[in-house]
Design a protein around this motif. Structure first.
Motif, PDB file in Angstrom:
ATOM      1  N   ALA A  62       0.829  -1.211   0.000  1.00  0.00           N
ATOM      2  CA  ALA A  62       0.000   0.000   0.000  1.00  0.00           C
ATOM      3  C   ALA A  62       0.862   1.258   0.000  1.00  0.00           C
ATOM      4  O   ALA A  62       2.025   1.237   0.375  1.00  0.00           O
ATOM      5  CB  ALA A  62      -0.905  -0.009   1.233  1.00  0.00           C
ATOM      6  N   GLY A  63       0.247   2.370  -0.411  1.00  0.00           N
ATOM      7  CA  GLY A  63       0.930   3.650  -0.262  1.00  0.00           C
ATOM      8  C   GLY A  63       1.022   4.490  -1.517  1.00  0.00           C
ATOM      9  O   GLY A  63       0.997   5.708  -1.459  1.00  0.00           O
ATOM     10  N   GLY A  64       1.167   3.851  -2.680  1.00  0.00           N
ATOM     11  CA  GLY A  64       1.275   4.624  -3.916  1.00  0.00           C
ATOM     12  C   GLY A  64       2.474   5.558  -3.885  1.00  0.00           C
ATOM     13  O   GLY A  64       3.602   5.143  -3.618  1.00  0.00           O
ATOM     14  N   LEU A  65       2.229   6.843  -4.150  1.00  0.00           N
ATOM     15  CA  LEU A  65       3.309   7.836  -4.135  1.00  0.00           C
ATOM     16  C   LEU A  65       3.883   8.042  -2.739  1.00  0.00           C
ATOM     17  O   LEU A  65       4.940   8.651  -2.586  1.00  0.00           O
ATOM     18  CB  LEU A  65       2.804   9.172  -4.691  1.00  0.00           C
ATOM     19  N   ASP A  79      10.986   6.441   2.685  1.00  0.00           N
ATOM     20  CA  ASP A  79      10.046   6.858   1.643  1.00  0.00           C
ATOM     21  C   ASP A  79      10.714   6.900   0.267  1.00  0.00           C
ATOM     22  O   ASP A  79      11.832   7.394   0.115  1.00  0.00           O
ATOM     23  CB  ASP A  79       9.478   8.241   1.969  1.00  0.00           C
ATOM     24  N   ARG A  80       9.962   6.436  -0.734  1.00  0.00           N
ATOM     25  CA  ARG A  80      10.448   6.453  -2.122  1.00  0.00           C
ATOM     26  C   ARG A  80      10.519   7.885  -2.660  1.00  0.00           C
ATOM     27  O   ARG A  80      11.419   8.228  -3.435  1.00  0.00           O
ATOM     28  CB  ARG A  80       9.512   5.610  -2.981  1.00  0.00           C
ATOM     29  N   PHE A  81       9.544   8.718  -2.267  1.00  0.00           N
ATOM     30  CA  PHE A  81       9.546  10.135  -2.618  1.00  0.00           C
ATOM     31  C   PHE A  81       9.536  10.924  -1.308  1.00  0.00           C
ATOM     32  O   PHE A  81       9.139  10.411  -0.269  1.00  0.00           O
ATOM     33  CB  PHE A  81       8.325  10.490  -3.466  1.00  0.00           C
ATOM     34  N   TYR A  82       9.948  12.180  -1.356  1.00  0.00           N
ATOM     35  CA  TYR A  82      10.061  12.962  -0.119  1.00  0.00           C
ATOM     36  C   TYR A  82       8.690  13.451   0.352  1.00  0.00           C
ATOM     37  O   TYR A  82       7.855  13.864  -0.438  1.00  0.00           O
ATOM     38  CB  TYR A  82      11.032  14.130  -0.293  1.00  0.00           C
ATOM     39  N   HIS A  83       8.487  13.390   1.659  1.00  0.00           N
ATOM     40  CA  HIS A  83       7.235  13.836   2.277  1.00  0.00           C
ATOM     41  C   HIS A  83       7.551  14.532   3.592  1.00  0.00           C
ATOM     42  O   HIS A  83       8.523  14.195   4.267  1.00  0.00           O
ATOM     43  CB  HIS A  83       6.302  12.649   2.565  1.00  0.00           C
ATOM     44  N   LYS A 143      10.537   6.796 -10.368  1.00  0.00           N
ATOM     45  CA  LYS A 143       9.896   7.548 -11.453  1.00  0.00           C
ATOM     46  C   LYS A 143       8.380   7.382 -11.374  1.00  0.00           C
ATOM     47  O   LYS A 143       7.900   6.285 -11.116  1.00  0.00           O
ATOM     48  CB  LYS A 143      10.385   7.045 -12.811  1.00  0.00           C
ATOM     49  N   ALA A 144       7.673   8.463 -11.607  1.00  0.00           N
ATOM     50  CA  ALA A 144       6.210   8.405 -11.673  1.00  0.00           C
ATOM     51  C   ALA A 144       5.758   9.378 -12.757  1.00  0.00           C
ATOM     52  O   ALA A 144       6.027  10.580 -12.659  1.00  0.00           O
ATOM     53  CB  ALA A 144       5.588   8.762 -10.325  1.00  0.00           C
ATOM     54  N   ARG A 145       5.113   8.845 -13.788  1.00  0.00           N
ATOM     55  CA  ARG A 145       4.698   9.695 -14.908  1.00  0.00           C
ATOM     56  C   ARG A 145       3.508  10.588 -14.562  1.00  0.00           C
ATOM     57  O   ARG A 145       3.314  11.637 -15.166  1.00  0.00           O
ATOM     58  CB  ARG A 145       4.342   8.824 -16.119  1.00  0.00           C
ATOM     59  N   ILE A 146       2.679  10.151 -13.617  1.00  0.00           N
ATOM     60  CA  ILE A 146       1.486  10.926 -13.251  1.00  0.00           C
ATOM     61  C   ILE A 146       1.545  11.221 -11.754  1.00  0.00           C
ATOM     62  O   ILE A 146       1.393  10.330 -10.927  1.00  0.00           O
ATOM     63  CB  ILE A 146       0.198  10.149 -13.597  1.00  0.00           C
ATOM     64  N   VAL A 201      -0.050  14.871   1.040  1.00  0.00           N
ATOM     65  CA  VAL A 201      -0.876  13.849   1.692  1.00  0.00           C
ATOM     66  C   VAL A 201      -2.091  14.480   2.374  1.00  0.00           C
ATOM     67  O   VAL A 201      -3.205  13.960   2.290  1.00  0.00           O
ATOM     68  CB  VAL A 201      -0.028  13.050   2.715  1.00  0.00           C
ATOM     69  N   ASN A 202      -1.895  15.626   3.022  1.00  0.00           N
ATOM     70  CA  ASN A 202      -2.990  16.269   3.744  1.00  0.00           C
ATOM     71  C   ASN A 202      -4.147  16.641   2.819  1.00  0.00           C
ATOM     72  O   ASN A 202      -5.318  16.390   3.118  1.00  0.00           O
ATOM     73  CB  ASN A 202      -2.468  17.527   4.454  1.00  0.00           C
ATOM     74  N   GLU A 203      -3.823  17.250   1.668  1.00  0.00           N
ATOM     75  CA  GLU A 203      -4.860  17.638   0.710  1.00  0.00           C
ATOM     76  C   GLU A 203      -5.549  16.411   0.116  1.00  0.00           C
ATOM     77  O   GLU A 203      -6.752  16.420  -0.160  1.00  0.00           O
ATOM     78  CB  GLU A 203      -4.249  18.486  -0.405  1.00  0.00           C
ATOM     79  N   THR A 204      -4.776  15.338  -0.094  1.00  0.00           N
ATOM     80  CA  THR A 204      -5.345  14.113  -0.644  1.00  0.00           C
ATOM     81  C   THR A 204      -6.376  13.513   0.304  1.00  0.00           C
ATOM     82  O   THR A 204      -7.456  13.080  -0.114  1.00  0.00           O
ATOM     83  CB  THR A 204      -4.218  13.095  -0.923  1.00  0.00           C
ATOM     84  N   ILE A 205      -6.047  13.485   1.586  1.00  0.00           N
ATOM     85  CA  ILE A 205      -6.983  12.980   2.595  1.00  0.00           C
ATOM     86  C   ILE A 205      -8.235  13.852   2.641  1.00  0.00           C
ATOM     87  O   ILE A 205      -9.360  13.348   2.732  1.00  0.00           O
ATOM     88  CB  ILE A 205      -6.303  12.909   3.984  1.00  0.00           C
TER      89      ILE A 205
END
Length: 423
Positions: free
Chosen positions: A23-26, A38-42, A363-366, A404-408
């Motif tokens: 789980a987790g995606g980006l 983390d794979r990307f910075y948060h 890498k993430a295209r979207i 993450v906050n805006e996504t939630i």
């Protein structure tokens, strides 16, 4: 995950399909020489109340650590600190009048409440009006091009408003200091605990399950087809996939709504992670106003997190935001390493290959949608012409930046719209 949690709390039987093996995606993690992070910075801000609410619900509130961080600027071949007002007024690339106009621009953006009117103004026009041409060309333009590429020309002023609003909120709730937070163990721990919480709440999670088709059948149910040709049937389905993919897997949508979703423009990211034996600076973020570096900026994660989290090493991210069809996505990692590390060594001559303990590229295209002119007016709704099929994703962040906050928050507010509609 937030949608699944809220639905299960309301008594619904929920199945969550995840195309990846975890789980987790980006916000997922990976292993770097025995270190999982983390794979990307948060980063978590004190003003990120939606994130903090979830962390409390899953029992991780006490694992939050708050740290005062500093910001750097790399300009004209030199590194400058920009972490307080005194440093701001000492900043050499622009004169005193320019600094006043730059400060005025930031102040004005922080005070604006009606963000919708900014959606009709190109970001370059708005920044030039308040800060002047010289400030725009020396400060704002390199930052916009680093984050958006040439897409900045079609981006509205709401983009810079949202960015400034978030940072102001962080300082307001952090007693005028740049207070950033993280959970010990990173998003590996957050995702793992969230998954446990979902399972305990009765949610079924299916990993390595890529949905290939969604369609309505004669019984009124919604059928989901998976890549392995298996099918399952549900009363209602919510897609959290990017907009274009969400409509392309759904049968029976009308052409206009498909076009609306497909017209949403996304940016991707190339994000190398490097592990070093020593720090390169004491800045969490180093903004770059040069145009020769291949990366957007430098995120020195261990200026925020305790380096013991990663076995005493120093973790740095070198993100570059690009169009989804950028050739860099098809460039091999060795070539990207040569390009990115060559630039980093040029910026920091004291750093050399012997200090590099790990190199890896995510890498993430979207990744995030471009807030183009009048974006919120063109944005399609969450309801579709396929009954009981909804699209809820980060494209619906209309007055904020992707985090993450805006996504939630999107999950919470859009689910309420769905449930209220179905009452």
């Amino acid at each position: 995950m937030t949608l699944a949690l809220r639905l299960s709390q309301k008594g619904h039987k929920v199945t969550l399909y995840e195309s990846a093996g975890k789980a987790g995606g980006l916000a997922s993690s990976w292993e770097m020489n025995g270190v999982v992070w983390d794979r990307f910075y948060h980063v978590i801000l004190m003003s990120d109340l939606n994130t903090r609410k979830i962390l409390k619900e899953i029992g991780l509130e006490d694992e939050l650590r708050w740290v005062e961080t500093k910001t750097g600027f790399y300009s004209n071949g030199k590194l400058h600190s920009m972490s307080n007002l005194i440093e701001f007024f000492k900043f050499p690339p622009i004169n005193l009048i320019d600094k006043f106009r730059l400060g005025l621009t930031i102040f004005m953006a922080s005070k604006i409440k009606n963000w919708k009117r900014l959606e009709t103004i190109p970001v370059a026009d708005w920044l030039t009006k308040w800060g002047g041409k010289r400030v725009f060309e020396k400060i704002w333009l390199p930052l916009l091009k680093a984050k958006l590429g040439d897409n900045y020309k079609n981006t509205s002023a709401a983009f810079i408003w949202a960015t400034i609003q978030r940072m102001y909120a962080a300082r307001k709730s952090g007693l005028k200091k740049e207070m950033f937070g993280y959970v010990t163990g990173g998003y590996e721990k957050i995702n793992s605990r969230f998954v446990d919480h979902l399972v305990q709440s009765g949610v079924t999670i299916k990993y390595n399950s890529k949905v290939s088709c969604v369609k309505k059948i004669a019984t009124g149910k919604v059928e989901i087809n998976l890549g392995d040709n298996s099918s399952q049937f549900f009363d209602e389905v919510i897609s959290t996939l990017p907009s274009g993919i969400s409509v392309n897997i759904a049968q029976g949508l009308n052409a206009d709504e498909k076009k609306q979703h497909e017209n949403i423009k996304y940016l991707g990211v190339i994000c190398p992670s490097i592990m070093l034996s020593k720090p390169i600076s004491h800045y969490y973020v180093t903004n770059i106003t040069e145009n020769w570096t291949p990366f957007t900026g430098i995120i020195e994660m261990t200026a925020l997190i305790d380096k013991n989290e990663i076995k005493g090493n120093h973790l740095v991210y070198l993100p570059k935001y690009v169009d989804p069809d950028d050739p860099l996505f098809d460039t091999d990692d060795a070539e990207i390493r040569k390009l990115f590390m060559g630039a980093l060594y040029r910026m920091y001559p004291d750093l050399s290959e012997k200090d590099l303990l790990f190199w890896g590229v995510s890498k993430a295209r979207i990744v995030f949608t471009l807030p183009t002119i009048s974006y919120s007016k063109k944005l399609p709704g969450i309801f579709t012409s396929l009954d009981n099929y909804y699209i809820v994703n980060s494209a619906q962040i209309i007055n904020g930046t992707l985090n993450v906050n805006e996504t939630i928050q999107v999950a919470e507010t859009k689910l309420n719209e769905i449930l209220n509609e179905n009452k």
